[in-house]
Design a protein around this motif. Structure first.
Motif, PDB file in Angstrom:
ATOM      1  N   VAL A  30      -0.352  -7.120 -13.617  1.00 23.75           N
ATOM      2  CA  VAL A  30      -1.369  -6.061 -13.533  1.00 23.75           C
ATOM      3  C   VAL A  30      -0.760  -4.859 -12.815  1.00 23.75           C
ATOM      4  CG1 VAL A  30      -3.450  -7.493 -13.622  1.00 23.75           C
ATOM      5  CG2 VAL A  30      -2.293  -7.157 -11.424  1.00 23.75           C
ATOM      6  N   SER A  31      -1.223  -3.660 -13.186  1.00 24.64           N
ATOM      7  CA  SER A  31      -0.685  -2.445 -12.559  1.00 24.64           C
ATOM      8  C   SER A  31      -1.740  -1.347 -12.610  1.00 24.64           C
ATOM      9  CB  SER A  31       0.578  -1.994 -13.297  1.00 24.64           C
ATOM     10  OG  SER A  31       1.091  -0.786 -12.773  1.00 24.64           O
ATOM     11  N   TRP A  32      -2.044  -0.754 -11.427  1.00 28.76           N
ATOM     12  CA  TRP A  32      -2.989   0.362 -11.350  1.00 28.76           C
ATOM     13  C   TRP A  32      -2.373   1.631 -11.927  1.00 28.76           C
ATOM     14  CZ3 TRP A  32      -7.970  -0.034 -10.290  1.00 28.76           C
ATOM     15  CH2 TRP A  32      -8.427  -1.053  -9.453  1.00 28.76           C
ATOM     16  N   ARG A  33      -3.231   2.497 -12.445  1.00 27.39           N
ATOM     17  CA  ARG A  33      -2.791   3.849 -12.776  1.00 27.39           C
ATOM     18  C   ARG A  33      -2.467   4.571 -11.463  1.00 27.39           C
ATOM     19  NH1 ARG A  33      -6.094   9.036 -15.192  1.00 27.39           N
ATOM     20  NH2 ARG A  33      -4.275  10.076 -16.082  1.00 27.39           N
ATOM     21  N   PRO A  34      -1.253   5.116 -11.305  1.00 28.77           N
ATOM     22  CA  PRO A  34      -0.849   5.696 -10.020  1.00 28.77           C
ATOM     23  C   PRO A  34      -1.317   7.137  -9.843  1.00 28.77           C
ATOM     24  CG  PRO A  34       1.010   5.723 -11.505  1.00 28.77           C
ATOM     25  CD  PRO A  34      -0.133   5.085 -12.264  1.00 28.77           C
ATOM     26  N   LYS A  35      -2.583   7.360 -10.093  1.00 29.07           N
ATOM     27  CA  LYS A  35      -3.184   8.676  -9.895  1.00 29.07           C
ATOM     28  C   LYS A  35      -4.540   8.480  -9.221  1.00 29.07           C
ATOM     29  CE  LYS A  35      -1.023  10.945 -13.895  1.00 29.07           C
ATOM     30  NZ  LYS A  35      -0.147  11.829 -13.169  1.00 29.07           N
ATOM     31  N   SER A  67      -0.044 -12.217 -10.217  1.00 25.84           N
ATOM     32  CA  SER A  67       0.358 -10.822 -10.008  1.00 25.84           C
ATOM     33  C   SER A  67      -0.710 -10.088  -9.218  1.00 25.84           C
ATOM     34  CB  SER A  67       0.575 -10.116 -11.350  1.00 25.84           C
ATOM     35  OG  SER A  67      -0.623 -10.092 -12.094  1.00 25.84           O
ATOM     36  N   THR A  68      -0.288  -8.996  -8.583  1.00 24.91           N
ATOM     37  CA  THR A  68      -1.239  -8.161  -7.845  1.00 24.91           C
ATOM     38  C   THR A  68      -0.696  -6.748  -7.715  1.00 24.91           C
ATOM     39  OG1 THR A  68      -2.649  -8.057  -5.883  1.00 24.91           O
ATOM     40  CG2 THR A  68      -0.349  -8.683  -5.520  1.00 24.91           C
ATOM     41  N   ASP A  69      -1.612  -5.806  -7.458  1.00 26.95           N
ATOM     42  CA  ASP A  69      -1.224  -4.412  -7.223  1.00 26.95           C
ATOM     43  C   ASP A  69      -2.314  -3.760  -6.388  1.00 26.95           C
ATOM     44  OD1 ASP A  69       0.446  -2.192  -7.438  1.00 26.95           O
ATOM     45  OD2 ASP A  69      -0.482  -1.481  -9.297  1.00 26.95           O
ATOM     46  N   ILE A  70      -1.937  -2.750  -5.596  1.00 27.44           N
ATOM     47  CA  ILE A  70      -2.868  -2.001  -4.752  1.00 27.44           C
ATOM     48  C   ILE A  70      -2.986  -0.586  -5.305  1.00 27.44           C
ATOM     49  CG2 ILE A  70      -3.274  -1.060  -2.439  1.00 27.44           C
ATOM     50  CD1 ILE A  70      -1.832  -3.464  -1.268  1.00 27.44           C
ATOM     51  N   SER A  71      -4.213  -0.077  -5.376  1.00 28.44           N
ATOM     52  CA  SER A  71      -4.439   1.260  -5.923  1.00 28.44           C
ATOM     53  C   SER A  71      -3.794   2.317  -5.034  1.00 28.44           C
ATOM     54  CB  SER A  71      -5.944   1.536  -6.070  1.00 28.44           C
ATOM     55  OG  SER A  71      -6.584   1.491  -4.807  1.00 28.44           O
ATOM     56  N   LEU A  72      -3.556   3.482  -5.625  1.00 23.56           N
ATOM     57  CA  LEU A  72      -2.850   4.559  -4.928  1.00 23.56           C
ATOM     58  C   LEU A  72      -3.575   4.980  -3.650  1.00 23.56           C
ATOM     59  CD1 LEU A  72      -0.416   6.587  -5.232  1.00 23.56           C
ATOM     60  CD2 LEU A  72      -2.065   8.156  -6.241  1.00 23.56           C
ATOM     61  N   ASP A  73      -4.923   4.978  -3.676  1.00 24.07           N
ATOM     62  CA  ASP A  73      -5.674   5.393  -2.497  1.00 24.07           C
ATOM     63  C   ASP A  73      -5.864   4.260  -1.491  1.00 24.07           C
ATOM     64  OD1 ASP A  73      -7.615   3.809  -3.676  1.00 24.07           O
ATOM     65  OD2 ASP A  73      -8.970   5.459  -4.165  1.00 24.07           O
ATOM     66  N   GLY A  74      -5.367   3.064  -1.809  1.00 22.93           N
ATOM     67  CA  GLY A  74      -5.407   1.948  -0.870  1.00 22.93           C
ATOM     68  C   GLY A  74      -6.766   1.276  -0.734  1.00 22.93           C
ATOM     69  N   ARG A  75      -7.736   1.672  -1.551  1.00 25.33           N
ATOM     70  CA  ARG A  75      -9.081   1.107  -1.427  1.00 25.33           C
ATOM     71  C   ARG A  75      -9.239  -0.226  -2.159  1.00 25.33           C
ATOM     72  NH1 ARG A  75     -12.325   4.254  -4.354  1.00 25.33           N
ATOM     73  NH2 ARG A  75     -14.117   3.041  -3.669  1.00 25.33           N
ATOM     74  N   LEU A  76      -8.558  -0.354  -3.292  1.00 28.36           N
ATOM     75  CA  LEU A  76      -8.771  -1.518  -4.156  1.00 28.36           C
ATOM     76  C   LEU A  76      -7.460  -2.238  -4.454  1.00 28.36           C
ATOM     77  CD1 LEU A  76     -11.165   0.090  -6.808  1.00 28.36           C
ATOM     78  CD2 LEU A  76     -11.835  -1.375  -4.897  1.00 28.36           C
ATOM     79  N   SER A 101       0.856  -1.185   0.000  1.00 31.60           N
ATOM     80  CA  SER A 101       0.000   0.000   0.000  1.00 31.60           C
ATOM     81  C   SER A 101       0.893   1.236   0.000  1.00 31.60           C
ATOM     82  CB  SER A 101      -0.923   0.009   1.213  1.00 31.60           C
ATOM     83  OG  SER A 101      -0.168   0.007   2.413  1.00 31.60           O
ATOM     84  N   GLU A 102       0.344   2.340  -0.482  1.00 34.94           N
ATOM     85  CA  GLU A 102       1.141   3.559  -0.644  1.00 34.94           C
ATOM     86  C   GLU A 102       1.706   4.052   0.684  1.00 34.94           C
ATOM     87  OE1 GLU A 102       3.115   6.468  -2.701  1.00 34.94           O
ATOM     88  OE2 GLU A 102       2.095   4.699  -3.476  1.00 34.94           O
ATOM     89  N   ASP A 103       1.001   3.781   1.808  1.00 35.64           N
ATOM     90  CA  ASP A 103       1.502   4.212   3.119  1.00 35.64           C
ATOM     91  C   ASP A 103       2.491   3.223   3.738  1.00 35.64           C
ATOM     92  OD1 ASP A 103      -0.111   2.112   3.940  1.00 35.64           O
ATOM     93  OD2 ASP A 103      -1.593   3.363   4.953  1.00 35.64           O
ATOM     94  N   SER A 104       2.829   2.160   3.006  1.00 33.22           N
ATOM     95  CA  SER A 104       3.805   1.141   3.437  1.00 33.22           C
ATOM     96  C   SER A 104       3.345   0.331   4.645  1.00 33.22           C
ATOM     97  CB  SER A 104       5.187   1.769   3.726  1.00 33.22           C
ATOM     98  OG  SER A 104       5.701   2.416   2.577  1.00 33.22           O
ATOM     99  N   ASN A 105       2.038   0.362   4.957  1.00 37.34           N
ATOM    100  CA  ASN A 105       1.520  -0.377   6.113  1.00 37.34           C
ATOM    101  C   ASN A 105       0.997  -1.768   5.770  1.00 37.34           C
ATOM    102  OD1 ASN A 105       2.046   1.701   7.899  1.00 37.34           O
ATOM    103  ND2 ASN A 105       0.012   2.598   7.714  1.00 37.34           N
ATOM    104  N   ALA A 136      -8.290   2.996 -13.083  1.00 35.94           N
ATOM    105  CA  ALA A 136      -7.956   2.212 -14.269  1.00 35.94           C
ATOM    106  C   ALA A 136      -6.699   1.404 -13.989  1.00 35.94           C
ATOM    107  CB  ALA A 136      -7.718   3.150 -15.467  1.00 35.94           C
ATOM    108  N   PHE A 137      -6.550   0.308 -14.735  1.00 36.74           N
ATOM    109  CA  PHE A 137      -5.336  -0.492 -14.606  1.00 36.74           C
ATOM    110  C   PHE A 137      -4.946  -1.049 -15.966  1.00 36.74           C
ATOM    111  CE2 PHE A 137      -8.806  -3.473 -13.611  1.00 36.74           C
ATOM    112  CZ  PHE A 137      -8.493  -4.599 -14.376  1.00 36.74           C
ATOM    113  N   VAL A 138      -3.756  -1.601 -16.017  1.00 38.41           N
ATOM    114  CA  VAL A 138      -3.232  -2.184 -17.246  1.00 38.41           C
ATOM    115  C   VAL A 138      -2.824  -3.623 -16.951  1.00 38.41           C
ATOM    116  CG1 VAL A 138      -0.852  -1.411 -16.852  1.00 38.41           C
ATOM    117  CG2 VAL A 138      -1.659  -1.697 -19.191  1.00 38.41           C
TER     118      VAL A 138
END
Length: 323
Positions: free
Chosen positions: A290-295, A248-257, A203-207, A304-306
């Motif tokens: 998979v990778s989220w758009r980092p915005k 693969s996995t990724d977490i959205s920038l806002d940490g919700r998804l 997650s973006e907050d590293s938690n 959105a993701f790719v």
């Protein structure tokens, strides 16, 4: 809650073999590496290739992009690691991790990760340890430290926390190791999975740390550490629903998804707070990355993701809004 994700468009020039990693960058471009030996940079709006490197002889297996979207680190099947400047198109450093030099033991790198603070990168591979290397042009690849897991199981994946304070590594046996980079010491070990862990996302907050495994599950870990150094609560949720390996996995920038890609030819979007899948997207082949758009997503949408996978096609997906 359910969400719909629509297929927005494809990359205009597919790779000639499977895509093994994709990354949507802060510069709003997308990078992809492939078993065909090539790395491509894509314009996210048009799907056109904006830059590419001449293909390597062997496939590219790992990709890491710095937080600004200016540098990409990638690694080949045999362990050639390169740092690519995405602004001028030049390779600023390359390191043959398989080449013996000066009597030092060698370990071919498999997975690589750029430190978001700059200056170094991490690698893992056959020994099950993490090696910290210089990422500076003049000394690129030189070993700075070895972080020992204590287990000689193949290191499948490594990833720095967004704050640059830690690096996580996952193994073929299902363990996850978190190392503190200030002390270069092993901080925590999780034995959450029964099979190889192929991907990790912070997650973006590293938690929080999300792991994706061949045991068909994703596990969410609370990796906060108390001031006294006591680890957090560890595994706090299991996300089940894929019918084959989660690749693969990724977490959205806002940490919700979170988003996951699987060998079952689907991607799933998960609501982290609800610990539940909110969307399943069918694809035509195994989804390797998979990778989220980092915005932050537009109001009323889920972003959105790719994705990339065995078809060799880079695909953009966008939220249709809340259902």
């Amino acid at each position: 809650m359910s969400l719909a994700f629509l297929h927005a468009h494809d990359g205009a020039e597919p790779h000639s073999d499977a895509v093994w990693a994709v990354s949507w960058t802060a510069a709003d471009t997308v990078l992809s590496v492939s078993a065909d030996g090539s790395i491509k940079q894509w314009d996210s709006i048009s799907g056109q290739v904006s830059r590419a490197r001449p293909p390597h002889t062997l496939g590219l297996v790992s990709l890491s992009v710095d937080p600004t979207g200016k540098f990409a680190l990638y690694n080949t099947l045999e362990g050639l690691t390169c740092l690519w400047d995405l602004e001028d198109g030049e390779v600023k450093g390359s390191f043959e991790s398989y080449a013996r030099s000066g009597g030092e033991s060698t370990e071919p790198s498999w997975s690589v990760s750029l430190n978001p603070r700059g200056g170094t990168y991490a690698s893992t591979g056959g020994s099950g340890n993490v090696t910290i290397h210089s990422a500076e042009p003049g000394s690129f690849g030189e070993r700075r430290a070895t972080l020992t897991s204590g287990r000689s199981k193949f290191g499948m994946f490594c990833k720095h926390s967004p704050d640059g304070a830690r690096v996580a590594m996952s193994s073929e046996a299902g363990q996850i190791y978190i190392f503190d980079l200030a002390s270069n010491s092993l901080q925590t070990t999780y034995s959450s999975h029964a099979m190889a862990v192929r991907s990790l996302a912070w997650s973006e907050d590293s938690n929080l740390l999300l792991s994706a495994s061949e045991d068909k599950r994703l596990i969410l870990h609370d990796v906060r550490v108390s001031p006294s150094g006591k680890p957090g609560s560890g595994a706090v949720a299991t996300l089940s629903g894929h019918s084959s390996w989660v690749l693969s996995t990724d977490i959205s920038l806002d940490g919700r998804l979170a988003v996951s890609g699987s060998a079952d030819k689907t991607m799933k979007v998960w609501d982290i707070g609800a610990r539940a899948a909110v969307s399943t997207v069918q694809d035509n082949g195994e989804v390797w990355s998979v990778s989220w758009r980092p915005k932050p997503p537009a109001h009323g949408t889920a972003g959105a993701f790719v994705s990339g996978g065995e078809e060799g096609v880079v695909k953009w997906w966008r939220s249709a809004g809340a259902g």
